[in-house]
Design a protein around this motif. Structure first.
Motif, short mmCIF file in Angstrom:
data_model
loop_
_atom_site.label_atom_id
_atom_site.label_comp_id
_atom_site.label_asym_id
_atom_site.label_seq_id
_atom_site.Cartn_x
_atom_site.Cartn_y
_atom_site.Cartn_z
N VAL A 114 0.87 -1.18 0.00
CA VAL A 114 0.00 0.00 0.00
C VAL A 114 0.90 1.23 0.00
CG1 VAL A 114 -1.72 1.35 1.27
CG2 VAL A 114 -1.88 -1.16 1.22
N VAL A 115 0.73 2.09 -1.00
CA VAL A 115 1.49 3.34 -1.08
C VAL A 115 0.63 4.47 -0.52
CG1 VAL A 115 2.50 5.05 -2.63
CG2 VAL A 115 2.93 2.61 -3.01
N ASP A 116 1.18 5.17 0.46
CA ASP A 116 0.46 6.26 1.12
C ASP A 116 1.25 7.56 0.90
OD1 ASP A 116 -0.74 8.09 2.83
OD2 ASP A 116 -1.16 6.60 4.38
N LYS A 117 0.76 8.39 -0.01
CA LYS A 117 1.38 9.69 -0.30
C LYS A 117 0.40 10.83 0.05
CE LYS A 117 2.13 8.81 -4.64
NZ LYS A 117 2.62 8.92 -6.04
N GLN A 118 -0.45 10.60 1.02
CA GLN A 118 -1.47 11.59 1.36
C GLN A 118 -0.86 12.91 1.86
OE1 GLN A 118 -5.33 9.72 3.05
NE2 GLN A 118 -3.69 8.34 3.72
N VAL A 119 0.40 12.87 2.32
CA VAL A 119 1.03 14.11 2.79
C VAL A 119 1.29 15.07 1.64
CG1 VAL A 119 2.10 13.03 4.81
CG2 VAL A 119 3.35 13.10 2.62
N THR A 120 1.18 14.59 0.40
CA THR A 120 1.38 15.46 -0.77
C THR A 120 0.06 15.97 -1.34
OG1 THR A 120 1.33 13.64 -2.38
CG2 THR A 120 3.46 14.15 -1.36
N ARG A 121 -1.05 15.63 -0.69
CA ARG A 121 -2.35 16.03 -1.21
C ARG A 121 -2.49 17.55 -1.23
NH1 ARG A 121 -6.46 12.57 -0.43
NH2 ARG A 121 -5.71 12.04 1.65
N GLU A 122 -3.12 18.06 -2.27
CA GLU A 122 -3.31 19.50 -2.42
C GLU A 122 -4.75 19.94 -2.18
OE1 GLU A 122 -1.83 20.39 -6.27
OE2 GLU A 122 0.28 20.03 -5.74
#
Length: 294
Positions: free
Chosen positions: A137-145
């Protein structure tokens, strides 16, 4: 040295013939002359591709700040001489557990290469899952705009976590030739290992991750709830089983869950009736957040 008249005559005749004979020519086709080669110029070329690959490197097409990037696409329990009710368990190396005399081929497709892929990595953060069948599972939610305004009512936030990975059985083991089924088989993934890396691009090799920059000032915690033994009844009707549950602020980066191939077991009921056939069943892995849209 003296020459006889006969020798002299022979030499004279040979000289005359060599003068009269046409100069020797050799077959050739001029380069850069289409007419000379029937319409296509020389030189002409063709290509060879040299390839080698390791492990499962397929792209499932999923995208997003949060995505299910990989699951075991094949769990291969091998080809065997017969079903022995006293030894009903098989592992994902293609071995009939507890007996060495019943294995014919390492793959259920009757070949000697087992198709259960394992993770190749040199990332020290993934040492515990290296060489195992894996799901990511890839979690890149910290880059959400497009975040909701901060506050108790915020649903879409610039923070990691708040997701669940689950798996379920879609059907029973079914013969490919005649549709006969082996009912109530059990699939067990034991001793779940876990690793998390912030170097997402190196793990996935996908263009969509190439610009990812982790931000550990926001959060940097591992997933805390992981099911040690994932057990599924292959019947197509049983409920989903949770593999992992990431709480709020957990799981930034790539979260890898792994199982030794020998710890992935398929157990058939002891009264199973089998024929000379290939039996397959299917699983669906799903990533949830449990958060409803506004």
């Amino acid at each position: 040295m003296k020459f006889t008249k006969l020798t002299s005559a022979a030499l004279t005749a040979g000289t005359i013939l060599s003068i009269l004979a046409p100069t020797a020519t050799f077959a050739a086709t001029a380069e850069h002359d289409a007419d000379a080669n029937g319409g296509t110029e020389l030189p002409m070329s063709d290509k060879t591709e040299v390839g080698i690959s390791f492990g499962d490197n397929t792209d499932n097409g999923n995208t997003g700040y949060l995505r299910l990037q990989m699951v075991p696409h094949v769990l291969d329990f091998g080809n065997h001489t017969e079903f022995l009710s006293q030894y009903p368990t098989f592992d994902a190396t293609g071995h009939n557990v507890s007996t060495d005399s019943n294995d014919r081929h390492a793959s259920y497709k009757n070949t000697d290469t087992n198709l259960t892929a394992t993770l190749n990595t040199e990332d020290p953060k993934l040492e515990d899952v290296k060489g195992k069948a894996w799901a990511t599972v890839v979690d890149k939610q910290v880059t959400r705009e497009n975040n909701d305004p901060e506050g108790e009512t915020a649903k879409t936030t610039k923070k990691s976590g708040t997701w669940q990975l689950k798996v379920k059985s879609d059907d029973a083991l079914t013969a490919t030739e005649n549709g006969e089924t082996i009912n109530n088989a059990n699939l067990l993934l034991k001793n779940t290992a876990y690793g998390r890396t912030l170097d997402v691009p190196k793990l996935t090799n996908e263009a969509q991750d190439s610009g990812f920059q982790a931000d550990t000032t926001i959060d940097n915690d591992d997933v805390s709830t992981i099911t040690n033994n994932v057990s599924l009844s292959l019947d197509g009707t049983s409920p989903e089983v949770e593999v992992a549950n990431a709480a709020d602020s957990e799981g930034q980066g790539a979260n890898v869950f792994g199982w030794d191939r020998s710890d992935i077991n398929l157990t058939l009921p002891k009264d199973s009736k089998v024929g000379n056939n290939i039996y397959t069943a299917h699983l669906t892995w799903t990533l949830y957040t449990g958060v409803t849209a506004s």
